[in-house]
Every structure is written in C-alpha cells, then in structure tokens.
Design a protein around this motif. Structure first.
Motif, PDB file in Angstrom:
ATOM      1  N   ILE A  39       9.876  -5.882   6.230  1.00  0.00           N
ATOM      2  CA  ILE A  39      10.210  -5.077   5.057  1.00  0.00           C
ATOM      3  C   ILE A  39      11.637  -4.536   5.165  1.00  0.00           C
TER       4      ILE A  39
ATOM      5  N   ILE B 283      14.567  -6.743   4.070  1.00  0.00           N
ATOM      6  CA  ILE B 283      14.932  -6.882   2.662  1.00  0.00           C
ATOM      7  C   ILE B 283      16.241  -6.157   2.368  1.00  0.00           C
ATOM      8  N   LYS B 284      16.427  -5.012   3.014  1.00  0.00           N
ATOM      9  CA  LYS B 284      17.601  -4.192   2.750  1.00  0.00           C
ATOM     10  C   LYS B 284      18.717  -4.390   3.777  1.00  0.00           C
TER      11      LYS B 284
ATOM     12  N   LYS C 166       5.425   4.436  10.590  1.00  0.00           N
ATOM     13  CA  LYS C 166       5.902   4.954   9.305  1.00  0.00           C
ATOM     14  C   LYS C 166       6.940   4.093   8.610  1.00  0.00           C
ATOM     15  N   GLY C 167       7.285   2.954   9.196  1.00  0.00           N
ATOM     16  CA  GLY C 167       8.305   2.113   8.581  1.00  0.00           C
ATOM     17  C   GLY C 167       9.708   2.564   8.948  1.00  0.00           C
ATOM     18  N   ILE C 168      10.698   1.817   8.525  1.00  0.00           N
ATOM     19  CA  ILE C 168      12.080   2.043   8.944  1.00  0.00           C
ATOM     20  C   ILE C 168      12.597   3.410   8.496  1.00  0.00           C
ATOM     21  N   ASP C 169      12.146   3.881   7.348  1.00  0.00           N
ATOM     22  CA  ASP C 169      12.598   5.186   6.868  1.00  0.00           C
ATOM     23  C   ASP C 169      12.001   6.330   7.678  1.00  0.00           C
TER      24      ASP C 169
ATOM     25  N   ASN D 124       6.761  -4.089   9.314  1.00  0.00           N
ATOM     26  CA  ASN D 124       7.811  -3.144   8.954  1.00  0.00           C
ATOM     27  C   ASN D 124       9.216  -3.684   9.220  1.00  0.00           C
TER      28      ASN D 124
END
Lengths: 189, 189
Positions: free
Chosen positions: A110, A113-114, A26-29, A107
DNA sequence: ACCTGAACACCGTTCAAGT
DNA sequence: ACCTGAACACCGTTCAAGT
C-alpha cells in the motif's frame, strides 16, 4: 503497543524494529517519530541523532524488510531440505502462516502506491520470490512455461490473501495451502 | 492552485469543488482544511460551519463524484445517440480522454484502501459501469456471457490505464481506444 | 447565516546544550 | 556517542464572539 525502558542507549536497529511493528499494526502513516519516541522512552530529538528524518527511517525499514522477507526465508527453506517438493511445502506454509508481521507485506504494498522507492523494492522482492518458486517447480519436473505460469499464480494468491486479510477477510487454512501446492506440482495439464 | 476572492459567502459546494481539485492533483492527503481555507480566502474556522469535520467533506466529495462519474456520463451518452454501437464509441472516448479530473479516479481508488466508505462507493460505481457496458454489448449482438466477460475486461483496462497514468505512464491514444472498441464489439470468437 | 481569531493538540524538524 | 528540552511550522478541531 509495547513500551520499552531506556535501560541502555539505543541504536538504529531499535528504531527500525519499533517502526516495523507500527507499520504492521497501523500502516505507513502509523510510523510516527513522536509515537516511536514515546514507546522507546526517549525524546523526539534523540531520533534525529540516528536518522536524518522520518524518510530515512522508512528507508532503513525497507532495507531490513528486503533482507528478511526474501533471502532470509529462502535460506531457511534451503537449509531444511534438499528436496524441491519439500521445500515448496515448507515455503508455502511459512508464507501463508499468520505471524506478528502479517500486516507488513500488505502495508508495504500500500505504501508503494505513494512512494516509488517502496514500489521499486516490492517489485524486486516479487521477482526474486516468483523466480525461486519457478525454479522449485522446474526441479520437481513441471515444464518451464507452466512453472512460470504457476509461480506467478501462486504469488497472486499470496498478494490477494494478504490484502484480503488486511481488509478484514479470513486467513487461508492449512488444508487450502496444501491444495494449492498439489495443484502447482501436478505434472499433467 | 487557484485562489478565489471571498466576494460572496461560500456554500458547501465551493468547498467540495476545491476539495475535488486538490484530490485530483495531490491525492486524498492533499485535501487539507487549512490549504482549502487559504485557497478560498477565508479562515479555517469558516470550514467548520459548513462541515462537522474533514471527514464530512470527504463524504460530500464522494457523493458529488458518484453522481458525476456514473449517471451524469451515462445520461450524456444516452442523449447523443440511440445506437448502442455509437454509444459505446462515445463512452470509450469520454472515459479514456484526458481531463482536468484525470487524477480523480485513481486517487479515489487509492483512498479506498484505507477508507471503507470510499471502497464501498468505488465498488458500486464499478458495478454500475460494467453493467452499462455489458448491456450495450448485448444490444449490439454480443452474447450475454461474452458481454459480461468483455465489459469486465474493458473496465480492467480502464483501471489499469488510469493507475498507470497516475504513476507516470503514458496515456492511451485515440487509435488504441478504437482498437479496444472493435475487439469488444466483434461478433465472432 | 456565515465568518474571525485565538486557542489547543498533534507531529515533523532543528539545534544548542548536556552526559 | 547519544540524549534533552525548547523552539518552530503545519494542520485538525473547538468555540466565543462578531456581522
């Protein structure tokens, strides 16, 4: 989405594992203290005994990944054969093969980036891998400057492929992987 | 971080504007219904009279950006001069010049990773811009195939620069912009 | 037509208290 | 050493009621 019964007390490792699965899917979030707690069958409060906060978990996951994503794979490949050509074939088929952790790579990138810590880790991993492939190519007989070029090219294909897959594209076939390897190892032009 | 007094009733436009500022300053995750409501001096409930949900706001922001980011700029440039060379110089200095909405570009692109509608919008905008620059170069006398190549190159520099700035890098100087323009418009090799 | 205020769900974080 | 349970803050969303 697996659930675990809290048969035994948990360790940091259990949380990191669960976190890595959420990241890949589901990605980092998607890495949430509450969700992980439910999956592991304990209260949210329990999490905060093991980690200072969610950020500390991400950092532990990052450490775990750095170990496994680079050194572990390189060690496996190194153990399989002495021959650099064979090593390259084995390595290529490992890194392009679909696994349960397929989403992990894309992921993390991605997330980078933040999060500058994540970005730094990616950068280090990238450099280690590119250097490893470069050295394999040199051992095979490809001149250094071309080896640098080609190892970089291979890596761009890897990033492109994983990102593309993550956004719905199709996987590379074994045949395509082999074609890339033979291009990289050709000793002319 | 400005605050507005609710002197008059608000319109969709007010919310979109506030959202765009938050996006530029803090990225897509910084666009929060609660925060915007506070800034605009109304309750959260008010937001939901104007928009179905947060997602609908993002979509309205996207529409706003699509209009302004491409067509508006192209219209300005087209009005300033008939000469394609002058147009290119003016355009380059607009797109590389620091503005209050500097973060907008990079943050939309980052949002596009997770949101396919945003990704599609970026893609369309990219194509329009590249085609516009390509046509300018052709008008200047650069052969079509080189014009395609160079307009694409310019765009990569633009993306690279905005992303780099967003992650702490320095801005490009006016001199550097001019150098790029003269490279692109050279009629030899 | 536009807004309030209260409610609910979701999630990160804290902490005293339990075993 | 590891966990619970209750609390709080933050934020998205709903909705009856107000002007």
């Amino acid at each position: 989405m697996r659930m675990f019964q809290a048969m035994a007390k948990l360790s940091k490792k259990n949380w990191v594992e669960a976190g890595m699965i959420s990241l890949a899917e589901k990605g980092i979030d998607g890495v949430k203290v509450e969700t992980l707690s439910k999956q592991l069958g304990v209260s949210k409060g329990s999490f905060y005994w093991h980690f200072k906060n969610r950020d500390a978990l991400i950092e532990a996951m990052l450490d775990d990944w750095q170990e496994r994503a680079t050194h572990a794979i390189i060690n496996i490949v190194d153990d399989i054969s002495e021959d650099p050509m064979e090593r390259l074939v084995v390595l290529s088929n490992i890194i392009f093969r679909p696994t349960r952790f397929d989403g992990t790579e894309a992921n993390w990138r991605i997330a980078g980036i933040k999060d500058s810590r994540v970005a730094a880790a990616c950068k280090g991993i990238d450099a280690t891998r590119i250097a490893y492939v470069r050295d394999l190519l040199v051992s095979i007989g490809v001149p250094l400057s071309q080896s640098k070029h080609r190892s970089h090219l291979l890596y761009m294909v890897l990033i492109g492929n994983t990102t593309w897959v993550q956004t719905g594209g199709r996987k590379m076939s074994k045949k395509e992987v082999n074609e890339i390897v033979s291009m990289l190892t050709s000793l002319d032009g």
